[in-house]
Design an enzyme around this catalytic site. Structure first.
Site, short mmCIF file in Angstrom:
data_model
loop_
_atom_site.label_atom_id
_atom_site.label_comp_id
_atom_site.label_asym_id
_atom_site.label_seq_id
_atom_site.Cartn_x
_atom_site.Cartn_y
_atom_site.Cartn_z
N SER A 55 22.83 77.85 -151.31
CA SER A 55 21.41 78.11 -151.55
C SER A 55 20.60 77.52 -150.41
CB SER A 55 20.98 77.46 -152.87
OG SER A 55 19.59 77.48 -153.04
N TYR A 96 19.36 69.73 -158.28
CA TYR A 96 19.91 71.00 -157.83
C TYR A 96 20.15 70.95 -156.32
CZ TYR A 96 20.43 76.03 -157.07
OH TYR A 96 20.89 77.26 -156.71
#
Length: 237
Positions: free
Chosen positions: A133, A146
């Site tokens: 990501s 995250y």
């Protein structure tokens, strides 16, 4: 462009979202598949080996990898895609969600590599693609844990590249920005179907196209990282 016809690929998190899009893209280009997901869905892909698999369990991953190799004769490609997310202020984040993100996103890719890389080495060449990501490339507000899990994933794959390149194995991080899937849509995870950002996000198929691009490059070079964002998303640097 290198053909994927007859290549054997194992995809984690394959039952929906980016994982399902990647699996369908690879199958459309002739790859034979092993599909790992908690649901154990074969997506209706002919000949696919599919079984319920939790990437937190290395033994389950090893069993799927072994079954895929037994049926298809080897393993050429691994797409470590399984992931979970939760967004919001760090101090409001439930400890169980924090643990789950670290276990699935960080430890999950390590477990996936441990179960599959020996098969890539036995093949004498291959690709290990980690679907990470943009959150693994820079710190972002309301995504602290995250980001931590994705930074670990990116760092692991970069390090793996150094170890495996001499054995003909290419390791690549694919790092998309916002993708409009049901990711993190469960209650308390920070996304909702009404989010105004969703319509401008990329699709799962956009990410699958990036994975396909990486896998079909000539074998005389490798791509270490693919980073891309939707046009509606702010550039952070």
């Amino acid at each position: 462009m290198t053909s994927l016809e007859g290549k054997v690929a194992l995809v984690t998190g394959a039952s929906r979202g980016i994982g399902a899009a990647v699996a369908r893209q690879l199958a459309a280009h002739g790859a034979l598949l092993g599909l790992a997901s908690r649901a154990g869905d074969d997506l209706g892909i002919e000949g696919a080996v599919a079984r319920p698999t939790d990437v937190r369990d290395r033994a389950q991953l090893a069993a799927l990898a072994d079954e895929t190799v037994a049926r298809h004769g080897g393993l050429d490609i691994v797409v470590a895609n399984a992931g979970v997310g939760a967004y919001g202020p760090f101090l409001d984040l439930d400890a169980e969600l924090a643990d789950e993100m670290m276990d699935v996103n960080a430890k999950g890719v390590i477990n996936t590599a441990a179960a599959t890389v020996p098969h890539l080495i036995a093949r004498g060449a291959g690709d290990f693609v980690s679907v990470a990501s943009e959150a693994g490339r820079r710190g972002l507000p309301f995504e602290a844990v995250y980001c931590a899990s994705k930074f670990a994933q990116v760092g692991f794959t970069r390090a793996l590249d150094h170890e495996l390149r001499p054995q003909g194995i290419r390791c690549t991080n694919v790092c998309p920005g916002g993708v409009a899937t049901d990711f993190a849509m469960d209650e308390g995870r920070g996304r909702t179907p009404e989010m105004p950002e969703l319509p401008g996000m990329m699709s799962a198929e956009d990410v699958a196209d990036a994975v396909l691009f990486v896998l079909t490059r000539p074998r005389n070079h490798r791509i270490l990282e693919v980073a891309f964002r939707p046009m509606t998303e702010t550039s952070w640097g």
